[in-house]
Motif scaffolding. Structure first.
Motif, PDB file in Angstrom:
ATOM      1  N   THR A 105       0.838  -1.205   0.000  1.00 57.80           N
ATOM      2  CA  THR A 105       0.000   0.000   0.000  1.00 57.80           C
ATOM      3  C   THR A 105       0.869   1.249   0.000  1.00 57.80           C
ATOM      4  N   LEU A 106       1.895   1.240   0.859  1.00 58.06           N
ATOM      5  CA  LEU A 106       2.807   2.385   0.916  1.00 58.06           C
ATOM      6  C   LEU A 106       3.528   2.564  -0.411  1.00 58.06           C
ATOM      7  N   GLY A 107       3.940   1.455  -0.990  1.00 60.34           N
ATOM      8  CA  GLY A 107       4.637   1.490  -2.265  1.00 60.34           C
ATOM      9  C   GLY A 107       3.782   2.100  -3.366  1.00 60.34           C
ATOM     10  N   VAL A 108       2.528   1.707  -3.392  1.00 63.83           N
ATOM     11  CA  VAL A 108       1.596   2.224  -4.400  1.00 63.83           C
ATOM     12  C   VAL A 108       1.334   3.719  -4.179  1.00 63.83           C
ATOM     13  N   LEU A 109       1.096   4.092  -2.920  1.00 64.52           N
ATOM     14  CA  LEU A 109       0.845   5.506  -2.608  1.00 64.52           C
ATOM     15  C   LEU A 109       2.048   6.357  -3.001  1.00 64.52           C
ATOM     16  N   ASN A 110       3.227   5.833  -2.709  1.00 65.15           N
ATOM     17  CA  ASN A 110       4.466   6.521  -3.052  1.00 65.15           C
ATOM     18  C   ASN A 110       4.597   6.679  -4.569  1.00 65.15           C
ATOM     19  N   ALA A 111       4.209   5.656  -5.298  1.00 65.20           N
ATOM     20  CA  ALA A 111       4.286   5.681  -6.761  1.00 65.20           C
ATOM     21  C   ALA A 111       3.306   6.700  -7.330  1.00 65.20           C
ATOM     22  N   VAL A 112       2.127   6.773  -6.734  1.00 65.51           N
ATOM     23  CA  VAL A 112       1.128   7.754  -7.175  1.00 65.51           C
ATOM     24  C   VAL A 112       1.643   9.159  -6.915  1.00 65.51           C
ATOM     25  N   TYR A 113       2.266   9.344  -5.750  1.00 63.62           N
ATOM     26  CA  TYR A 113       2.847  10.650  -5.411  1.00 63.62           C
ATOM     27  C   TYR A 113       3.909  11.011  -6.450  1.00 63.62           C
ATOM     28  N   LEU A 114       4.745  10.031  -6.779  1.00 59.86           N
ATOM     29  CA  LEU A 114       5.816  10.252  -7.752  1.00 59.86           C
ATOM     30  C   LEU A 114       5.257  10.656  -9.105  1.00 59.86           C
ATOM     31  N   ALA A 115       4.159  10.023  -9.486  1.00 60.04           N
ATOM     32  CA  ALA A 115       3.561  10.302 -10.786  1.00 60.04           C
ATOM     33  C   ALA A 115       2.984  11.709 -10.845  1.00 60.04           C
ATOM     34  N   ARG A 116       2.453  12.159  -9.701  1.00 60.27           N
ATOM     35  CA  ARG A 116       1.822  13.474  -9.673  1.00 60.27           C
ATOM     36  C   ARG A 116       2.822  14.592  -9.443  1.00 60.27           C
ATOM     37  N   LYS A 117       3.815  14.326  -8.618  1.00 61.79           N
ATOM     38  CA  LYS A 117       4.782  15.375  -8.298  1.00 61.79           C
ATOM     39  C   LYS A 117       6.054  15.102  -9.102  1.00 61.79           C
ATOM     40  N   ARG A 118       7.178  14.928  -8.408  1.00 58.91           N
ATOM     41  CA  ARG A 118       8.409  14.605  -9.125  1.00 58.91           C
ATOM     42  C   ARG A 118       9.268  13.663  -8.296  1.00 58.91           C
ATOM     43  N   ALA A 119      10.223  13.066  -8.979  1.00 60.12           N
ATOM     44  CA  ALA A 119      11.096  12.113  -8.301  1.00 60.12           C
ATOM     45  C   ALA A 119      12.089  12.842  -7.418  1.00 60.12           C
ATOM     46  N   THR A 120      12.146  12.447  -6.169  1.00 61.21           N
ATOM     47  CA  THR A 120      13.144  12.991  -5.257  1.00 61.21           C
ATOM     48  C   THR A 120      13.915  11.813  -4.674  1.00 61.21           C
ATOM     49  N   THR A 121      14.989  12.097  -3.985  1.00 54.54           N
ATOM     50  CA  THR A 121      15.785  11.041  -3.358  1.00 54.54           C
ATOM     51  C   THR A 121      14.911  10.245  -2.386  1.00 54.54           C
ATOM     52  N   TRP A 122      14.099  10.967  -1.621  1.00 53.24           N
ATOM     53  CA  TRP A 122      13.227  10.314  -0.633  1.00 53.24           C
ATOM     54  C   TRP A 122      12.235   9.372  -1.293  1.00 53.24           C
ATOM     55  N   VAL A 123      11.626   9.847  -2.361  1.00 53.02           N
ATOM     56  CA  VAL A 123      10.648   9.018  -3.068  1.00 53.02           C
ATOM     57  C   VAL A 123      11.302   7.732  -3.559  1.00 53.02           C
ATOM     58  N   ALA A 124      12.500   7.881  -4.124  1.00 51.78           N
ATOM     59  CA  ALA A 124      13.216   6.715  -4.650  1.00 51.78           C
ATOM     60  C   ALA A 124      13.592   5.741  -3.524  1.00 51.78           C
ATOM     61  N   LEU A 125      14.029   6.281  -2.403  1.00 56.06           N
ATOM     62  CA  LEU A 125      14.417   5.429  -1.273  1.00 56.06           C
ATOM     63  C   LEU A 125      13.208   4.720  -0.665  1.00 56.06           C
ATOM     64  N   ILE A 126      12.115   5.456  -0.528  1.00 57.42           N
ATOM     65  CA  ILE A 126      10.891   4.840   0.012  1.00 57.42           C
ATOM     66  C   ILE A 126      10.420   3.748  -0.937  1.00 57.42           C
ATOM     67  N   SER A 127      10.527   4.028  -2.234  1.00 55.64           N
ATOM     68  CA  SER A 127      10.128   3.045  -3.227  1.00 55.64           C
ATOM     69  C   SER A 127      10.947   1.762  -3.070  1.00 55.64           C
ATOM     70  N   LEU A 128      12.258   1.908  -3.004  1.00 48.88           N
ATOM     71  CA  LEU A 128      13.139   0.746  -2.845  1.00 48.88           C
ATOM     72  C   LEU A 128      12.816  -0.011  -1.559  1.00 48.88           C
ATOM     73  N   ALA A 129      12.651   0.709  -0.487  1.00 51.89           N
ATOM     74  CA  ALA A 129      12.410   0.083   0.813  1.00 51.89           C
ATOM     75  C   ALA A 129      11.087  -0.684   0.839  1.00 51.89           C
ATOM     76  N   THR A 130      10.023  -0.048   0.367  1.00 49.69           N
ATOM     77  CA  THR A 130       8.707  -0.701   0.442  1.00 49.69           C
ATOM     78  C   THR A 130       8.624  -1.926  -0.460  1.00 49.69           C
ATOM     79  N   TRP A 131       9.089  -1.822  -1.694  1.00 56.73           N
ATOM     80  CA  TRP A 131       8.950  -2.953  -2.600  1.00 56.73           C
ATOM     81  C   TRP A 131       9.918  -4.092  -2.265  1.00 56.73           C
ATOM     82  N   THR A 132      11.117  -3.759  -1.806  1.00 59.52           N
ATOM     83  CA  THR A 132      12.043  -4.800  -1.366  1.00 59.52           C
ATOM     84  C   THR A 132      11.482  -5.489  -0.127  1.00 59.52           C
TER      85      THR A 132
END
Lengths: 144, 130
Positions: A105-132
């Motif tokens: 759920t967190l991974g998906v929410l983070n991905a939606v945020y990324l799609a609407r806003k922009r890629a940041t270091t935090w977004v990328a790290l949260i993405s890696l952490a949640t999906w891993t």
């Protein structure tokens, strides 16, 4: 909730998944294939966002990897739903499974945020952490 | 662009050697697949069924042996079918004898069933083992 879970378990689908010889391993394979497509795409994209391969155009990667990731997600979700019916009540009550769902759920929410806003270091790290994390939890379900 | 005929022959021979040696490891690896968590030797457990579920991903029984609850891991549906084992034979209260591999962790009451005996009849899940 218990009623719904029991209903899923005792459905014709749940029965088929538990007793047919080839359905379960085929659906299991589809689940893994979906995860592979999703995970491979996301890790590649996240690493690009974190600064690797600076010479590679991000837009090009996004054009290829996002559709692959989404397709993988849908495949994994559908297959996962079927796997769930074999023992719905047990899985729903399993802390490791609950944690996996929360991470997804967190991974998906983070991905939606990324799609609407922009890629940041935090977004990328949260993405890696949640999906891993989700990947690890999913695999460990059979071993805890 | 295909390599010259001579190169193809050399690649194929080398590839075959690599594959051949790798495949040699498959046999022994498969022999222990699924038994990694068990201790060596045969372990026997006699008790009464508390619950039994034989469907995918794999069968699991709960057996009460001298007041202790043991978890018995069984196989996949095709394996049970081949052995003639059915959930109907494992109703709660049925006396069973389980023969197989005990968990290497002595604190854990878990057994991987290789043979199950119910009412004097043997159901062999792994006829090629032991």
């Amino acid at each position: 909730m218990e009623h719904l879970l029991l209903g899923l378990e005792q459905s014709a689908l749940g029965d088929a998944m538990r007793t047919w010889r080839w359905l379960y391993p085929i659906i299991n394979t589809a689940h893994i294939a979906g995860i592979a497509l999703l995970f491979g795409s996301i890790v590649s994209l996240d690493l690009r966002y974190l600064g690797l391969w600076k010479s590679v155009e991000t837009a090009a990667l996004v054009r290829v990897l996002v559709p692959v990731a989404v397709s993988g997600f849908v495949l994994a979700l559908l297959a996962g739903g079927l796997l769930f019916t074999t023992d719905a009540r047990k899985y729903a009550a399993l802390p490791l499974f609950q944690f996996k769902m929360a991470l997804i759920t967190l991974g998906v929410l983070n991905a939606v945020y990324l799609a609407r806003k922009r890629a940041t270091t935090w977004v990328a790290l949260i993405s890696l952490a949640t999906w891993t994390g989700a990947l690890i939890c999913g695999r460990f379900i059979g071993y805890l | 662009m295909l390599p010259a005929t001579r190169e193809i022959t050399m690649i194929n021979r080398r590839t075959l050697i690599v594959w051949g040696t790798s495949l040699a490891f498959v046999g022994p690896a498969m022999a222990h697949h699924g038994w990694r968590w068990t201790a060596d030797g045969n372990f026997e457990l006699t008790g009464v069924i508390k619950s039994a579920r034989l469907g995918n991903p794999h069968g699991v029984l709960e057996v009460d042996a001298d007041g202790e609850t043991w978890t018995v891991e069984a196989g996949q549906p095709w394996r049970h079918e081949r052995a003639g084992l059915d959930e109907k034979l494992l109703a709660p209260g049925t006396e069973v004898k389980i023969s197989g591999g005990r968990s290497a962790d002595t604190a854990e009451k878990r057994v991987k069933a290789e043979r199950i005996t119910i009412a004097g009849k043997l159901y062999d899940l792994y006829p090629n083992r032991d």
